[in-house]
Write a protein that holds these residues in place. Sequence first.
Motif, PDB file in Angstrom:
ATOM      1  N   MET A  57      -3.675  11.193  -9.756  1.00  0.00           N
ATOM      2  CA  MET A  57      -3.557  10.681 -11.129  1.00  0.00           C
ATOM      3  C   MET A  57      -4.195  11.649 -12.127  1.00  0.00           C
ATOM      4  O   MET A  57      -3.704  11.814 -13.246  1.00  0.00           O
ATOM      5  N   SER A  58      -5.290  12.307 -11.717  1.00  0.00           N
ATOM      6  CA  SER A  58      -5.944  13.277 -12.607  1.00  0.00           C
ATOM      7  C   SER A  58      -5.043  14.494 -12.813  1.00  0.00           C
ATOM      8  O   SER A  58      -4.937  15.041 -13.911  1.00  0.00           O
ATOM      9  N   PHE A  59      -4.387  14.908 -11.739  1.00  0.00           N
ATOM     10  CA  PHE A  59      -3.459  16.045 -11.792  1.00  0.00           C
ATOM     11  C   PHE A  59      -2.337  15.744 -12.804  1.00  0.00           C
ATOM     12  O   PHE A  59      -2.022  16.546 -13.681  1.00  0.00           O
ATOM     13  N   LEU A  60      -1.779  14.539 -12.706  1.00  0.00           N
ATOM     14  CA  LEU A  60      -0.689  14.157 -13.608  1.00  0.00           C
ATOM     15  C   LEU A  60      -1.190  14.096 -15.056  1.00  0.00           C
ATOM     16  O   LEU A  60      -0.514  14.556 -15.977  1.00  0.00           O
ATOM     17  N   MET A  61      -2.381  13.516 -15.243  1.00  0.00           N
ATOM     18  CA  MET A  61      -2.924  13.399 -16.600  1.00  0.00           C
ATOM     19  C   MET A  61      -3.098  14.769 -17.238  1.00  0.00           C
ATOM     20  O   MET A  61      -2.711  14.985 -18.386  1.00  0.00           O
ATOM     21  N   GLU A  62      -3.706  15.695 -16.491  1.00  0.00           N
ATOM     22  CA  GLU A  62      -3.908  17.039 -17.050  1.00  0.00           C
ATOM     23  C   GLU A  62      -2.566  17.709 -17.339  1.00  0.00           C
ATOM     24  O   GLU A  62      -2.395  18.353 -18.364  1.00  0.00           O
ATOM     25  N   GLN A  63      -1.626  17.546 -16.425  1.00  0.00           N
ATOM     26  CA  GLN A  63      -0.316  18.163 -16.626  1.00  0.00           C
ATOM     27  C   GLN A  63       0.406  17.587 -17.849  1.00  0.00           C
ATOM     28  O   GLN A  63       1.256  18.229 -18.433  1.00  0.00           O
ATOM     29  N   ALA A  64       0.024  16.349 -18.215  1.00  0.00           N
ATOM     30  CA  ALA A  64       0.666  15.710 -19.376  1.00  0.00           C
ATOM     31  C   ALA A  64      -0.145  15.948 -20.652  1.00  0.00           C
ATOM     32  O   ALA A  64       0.180  15.398 -21.705  1.00  0.00           O
TER      33      ALA A  64
END
Length: 340
Positions: free
Chosen positions: A287-294
């Motif tokens: 979820m952190s990976f997705l948040m940063e990517q967004a």
Amino acid sequence: MDHAADAHRTDLMTITRFVLNEQSKYPESRGDFTILLNHIVLGCKFVCSAVNKAGLAKLIGLAGETNVQGEEQKKLDVLSNEVFIKALVSSGRTCILVSEEDEEATFVEPSKRGRYCVVFDPLDGSSNIDCAVSIGTIFGIYTVKDYHEPTLADVLQPGKHMLAAGYCMYGSSCTLVLSTGGGVNGFTLDPSLGEFILTHPDIKIPKKGKIYSVNEGNAKNWDGPTTKYVEKCKFPKDGSSSKSLRYIGSMVADVHRTLLYGGIFLYPADKKSPNGKLRVLYEVFPMSFLMEQAGGQAFTGKQRALDLVPTKIHERSPIFLGSYDDVEEIKALYAAEGKE
Ligand code: FDP
């Protein structure tokens, strides 16, 4: 039947087409990642179909019941785990699997090994199954150093080393959100085609949001910065409007809303659970990976979440993730506490 309209539908951007397009940007690619992802997608479709039938369990015999053939049926989370383990092993592209459901990591037998490690929660939010609230599968993908000799060190890596991460939400629609490190894209399952179609290209989280999402029932055990932050959400002193509270209690659904509408999702540490509740490898990191990517941020209360180096496969961590400016505020409160 409108054949002209049907014909048009064949130029939709399906997830397979999307990943193949991505693959073509890397001429050296052998298609292994595409194959792995196809198997994850297959697992998601399978679980989606099982989740959709969950409400009929008593009638048709799912989830711990006995079906009409007299066979013992499996709980949905156990079933989902088996679905993903089988799909991932049979892809021939994985060597270590870490699942929320299994105490130990699964080392794939040598003849079926490939170079990817997959960490996953096959059915997150499972306490919501019986009341038909959205639940989901969360996954993260790493590459192994040497697939002839995989070790746990291959999965005990910081989240920033993940190659890809995503989740599939089984809700009012079935939505798969994926990042391979070049932004975030969302796909919705078209049940009539059995295909995930690109419906949310290049998702960007709003820089600041109007929603906070936390289990306030734990408030009496929170630390100072979390208490101050939530107080600020409700009673802002700078003349801004109070934030709205939304908490489903199903991480995939709460994070999905946060990603699309902006705001912040918190699962902080508290006196009873000093490391919070959520698991690093297959909840916090993807979820952190997705948040940063967004374009958002993810923070543990001490550091950038993706910098954390796990020492155990089922390790937990507090997590604050969401819109860039909102996470910046909680970071400032923790920094201020450190100076006191
Ligand atoms: P669940 O216990 O239903 O499986 O980690 C699991 C999780 O759900 C998350 O999906 C969710 O965000 C969180 O726990 C909810 O925890 P609380 O009930 O303590 O709020």
